[in-house]
Write a protein that holds these residues in place. Sequence first.
Motif, PDB file in Angstrom:
ATOM      1  N   UNK A 124      44.364  26.101  52.444  1.00 47.52           N
ATOM      2  CA  UNK A 124      42.933  26.326  52.330  1.00 47.52           C
ATOM      3  C   UNK A 124      42.630  27.759  51.891  1.00 47.52           C
ATOM      4  N   UNK A 125      43.474  28.690  52.290  1.00 49.78           N
ATOM      5  CA  UNK A 125      43.339  30.067  51.804  1.00 49.78           C
ATOM      6  C   UNK A 125      42.263  30.864  52.509  1.00 49.78           C
ATOM      7  N   UNK A 126      41.134  30.239  52.761  1.00 54.75           N
ATOM      8  CA  UNK A 126      40.002  30.949  53.376  1.00 54.75           C
ATOM      9  C   UNK A 126      40.119  31.016  54.886  1.00 54.75           C
ATOM     10  N   UNK A 127      41.062  30.289  55.470  1.00 52.15           N
ATOM     11  CA  UNK A 127      41.236  30.280  56.923  1.00 52.15           C
ATOM     12  C   UNK A 127      42.622  29.734  57.229  1.00 52.15           C
TER      13      UNK A 127
ATOM     14  N   UNK B 282      27.233  38.060  38.620  1.00 57.51           N
ATOM     15  CA  UNK B 282      25.910  38.658  38.824  1.00 57.51           C
ATOM     16  C   UNK B 282      25.311  38.371  40.195  1.00 57.51           C
ATOM     17  N   UNK B 283      25.886  37.442  40.951  1.00 62.39           N
ATOM     18  CA  UNK B 283      25.221  36.957  42.167  1.00 62.39           C
ATOM     19  C   UNK B 283      26.263  36.714  43.244  1.00 62.39           C
ATOM     20  N   UNK B 284      26.108  37.367  44.402  1.00 59.81           N
ATOM     21  CA  UNK B 284      27.037  37.183  45.518  1.00 59.81           C
ATOM     22  C   UNK B 284      26.676  35.949  46.329  1.00 59.81           C
ATOM     23  N   UNK B 285      27.678  35.131  46.609  1.00 57.22           N
ATOM     24  CA  UNK B 285      27.519  34.016  47.540  1.00 57.22           C
ATOM     25  C   UNK B 285      28.825  33.874  48.311  1.00 57.22           C
ATOM     26  N   UNK B 286      28.749  33.955  49.629  1.00 55.30           N
ATOM     27  CA  UNK B 286      29.962  33.792  50.434  1.00 55.30           C
ATOM     28  C   UNK B 286      30.459  32.360  50.261  1.00 55.30           C
ATOM     29  N   UNK B 287      31.647  32.206  49.682  1.00 57.55           N
ATOM     30  CA  UNK B 287      32.059  30.942  49.104  1.00 57.55           C
ATOM     31  C   UNK B 287      33.498  30.629  49.495  1.00 57.55           C
ATOM     32  N   UNK B 288      33.661  29.820  50.540  1.00 55.07           N
ATOM     33  CA  UNK B 288      35.009  29.454  50.996  1.00 55.07           C
ATOM     34  C   UNK B 288      35.790  28.689  49.942  1.00 55.07           C
ATOM     35  N   UNK B 289      35.090  27.919  49.132  1.00 57.83           N
ATOM     36  CA  UNK B 289      35.778  27.147  48.088  1.00 57.83           C
ATOM     37  C   UNK B 289      36.372  28.061  47.028  1.00 57.83           C
ATOM     38  N   UNK B 290      35.755  29.207  46.788  1.00 53.63           N
ATOM     39  CA  UNK B 290      36.311  30.162  45.825  1.00 53.63           C
ATOM     40  C   UNK B 290      37.676  30.649  46.296  1.00 53.63           C
ATOM     41  N   UNK B 291      37.808  30.888  47.604  1.00 52.50           N
ATOM     42  CA  UNK B 291      39.096  31.337  48.129  1.00 52.50           C
ATOM     43  C   UNK B 291      40.133  30.231  48.047  1.00 52.50           C
ATOM     44  N   UNK B 292      39.709  28.998  48.293  1.00 52.90           N
ATOM     45  CA  UNK B 292      40.630  27.873  48.111  1.00 52.90           C
ATOM     46  C   UNK B 292      41.158  27.836  46.673  1.00 52.90           C
ATOM     47  N   UNK B 293      40.290  28.082  45.713  1.00 53.20           N
ATOM     48  CA  UNK B 293      40.722  28.046  44.310  1.00 53.20           C
ATOM     49  C   UNK B 293      41.731  29.162  44.024  1.00 53.20           C
ATOM     50  N   UNK B 294      41.589  30.299  44.686  1.00 57.59           N
ATOM     51  CA  UNK B 294      42.595  31.371  44.546  1.00 57.59           C
ATOM     52  C   UNK B 294      43.938  30.915  45.105  1.00 57.59           C
ATOM     53  N   UNK B 295      43.895  30.232  46.252  1.00 61.19           N
ATOM     54  CA  UNK B 295      45.132  29.718  46.836  1.00 61.19           C
ATOM     55  C   UNK B 295      45.779  28.685  45.906  1.00 61.19           C
ATOM     56  N   UNK B 296      44.960  27.817  45.357  1.00 62.23           N
ATOM     57  CA  UNK B 296      45.497  26.806  44.440  1.00 62.23           C
ATOM     58  C   UNK B 296      46.066  27.470  43.187  1.00 62.23           C
TER      59      UNK B 296
ATOM     60  N   UNK C  74      46.841  34.003  67.165  1.00 61.85           N
ATOM     61  CA  UNK C  74      45.494  33.456  67.289  1.00 61.85           C
ATOM     62  C   UNK C  74      44.938  33.164  65.904  1.00 61.85           C
ATOM     63  N   UNK C  75      44.159  32.101  65.792  1.00 60.39           N
ATOM     64  CA  UNK C  75      43.538  31.773  64.515  1.00 60.39           C
ATOM     65  C   UNK C  75      42.587  32.896  64.099  1.00 60.39           C
ATOM     66  N   UNK C  76      42.783  33.425  62.903  1.00 60.90           N
ATOM     67  CA  UNK C  76      42.030  34.587  62.429  1.00 60.90           C
ATOM     68  C   UNK C  76      40.845  34.218  61.553  1.00 60.90           C
ATOM     69  N   UNK C  77      40.672  32.928  61.293  1.00 60.04           N
ATOM     70  CA  UNK C  77      39.560  32.474  60.474  1.00 60.04           C
ATOM     71  C   UNK C  77      39.552  33.219  59.133  1.00 60.04           C
ATOM     72  N   UNK C  78      38.424  33.801  58.755  1.00 57.70           N
ATOM     73  CA  UNK C  78      38.300  34.338  57.393  1.00 57.70           C
ATOM     74  C   UNK C  78      39.055  35.644  57.144  1.00 57.70           C
ATOM     75  N   UNK C  79      39.650  36.215  58.168  1.00 54.35           N
ATOM     76  CA  UNK C  79      40.591  37.315  57.914  1.00 54.35           C
ATOM     77  C   UNK C  79      41.712  36.821  56.994  1.00 54.35           C
ATOM     78  N   UNK C  80      41.985  35.522  57.053  1.00 55.27           N
ATOM     79  CA  UNK C  80      42.992  34.917  56.176  1.00 55.27           C
ATOM     80  C   UNK C  80      42.701  35.205  54.704  1.00 55.27           C
ATOM     81  N   UNK C  81      41.430  35.316  54.358  1.00 55.06           N
ATOM     82  CA  UNK C  81      41.034  35.523  52.956  1.00 55.06           C
ATOM     83  C   UNK C  81      41.670  36.767  52.344  1.00 55.06           C
ATOM     84  N   UNK C  82      41.795  37.823  53.144  1.00 54.80           N
ATOM     85  CA  UNK C  82      42.342  39.058  52.601  1.00 54.80           C
ATOM     86  C   UNK C  82      43.817  38.892  52.250  1.00 54.80           C
ATOM     87  N   UNK C  83      44.537  38.092  53.005  1.00 54.11           N
ATOM     88  CA  UNK C  83      45.931  37.796  52.664  1.00 54.11           C
ATOM     89  C   UNK C  83      46.001  37.036  51.341  1.00 54.11           C
ATOM     90  N   UNK C  84      45.083  36.102  51.152  1.00 52.83           N
ATOM     91  CA  UNK C  84      45.019  35.372  49.885  1.00 52.83           C
ATOM     92  C   UNK C  84      44.751  36.328  48.733  1.00 52.83           C
TER      93      UNK C  84
END
Length: 307
Positions: free
Chosen positions: A187-190, A135-149, A43-53
């Motif tokens: 995409x890394x984030x999903x 200094x500032x938290x923002x939930x950021x899917x693009x940040x996870x993509x950059x980790x994958x890249x 099943x698609x795990x959506x943002x659980x994918x982020x932890x694998x990244x």
Amino acid sequence: MKNYILDDLIKSVKTQNLHVLNVVVRNDGDIIAEHDFEEEKPTLLWSVSKTFTSMAIGIAENEGYFSLNDKIVDYFEDDIIQINDNLKKMTIHDLLCMSTGHAGCPLMKAMDENKSLDDISKLFFEEPVTFEPGTHFLYNNAATYMLSKLISITTGYSLKKYLMPRIFQPLGISDPKWNCDVNGISLGCSGLYLTARELSKFGQLLLNHGVWNKKQLIPAEYIIQATKCQIDTSEFNEYFATADHKQGYGYQIWMNSYPNSYRMDGLYGNYVVILPDKNAVITYVSNEPSNMTGVLELTWNTIVNKL
């Protein structure tokens, strides 16, 4: 098996009309209870994918490809059009803990505005870095993509190919589906599909500080850092936010309101809740569109006191 410990959970799922698909409970390394509301399948795990990244980053750092304190501008020079002081300060660590300094997620903004997603790196670097990174938290899917890249450009492998011999195959996951590639970069984030049992193994791996079958798959020190608060999230104010979103964020991992516990967290109620004090891992695969946090709270309301 102790499936009776899920009796209250099953009743609560039905009472609240939560669309939970599968639940797996591990304790002391073994599956002690499980229940399938629907037949188990990948099943698609959506943002659980982020932890694998995140864990790919920890392994790659240990293999010498980079350091978490490295500045990201050193790896993405070809993607950067304009640089400023805040962008110069941004590190791999900042990508991991969603503290890039952006005021809005570049990927979500582009989707809201129907912009092309063909070049997420461009979107990432075009977005103003309003705050000092770290200094500032923002939930950021693009940040996870950059980790994958980053994994792809430093190791030469896609995220999935990099993780196959390092995590998936050792866990007995032969060929997981991981969709959502953008120009060959995951995409890394999903995008990752697993069954609840497969996912529960990964949760156990984290609880074991990276050890599986007596082999150290992920550096223990990385997991220790990944699973503790790296950035304050007390101001996180999305409409669905509960106390479990305000306890801090690690490396693509959320801290929980229950003391000394953390979770992988995906859209529609996909969670892996890790409880070190109970030596337990509780995995939910769900497709709950309106009360995702209700799925997570089944843990506190129906299970944790039985472990």
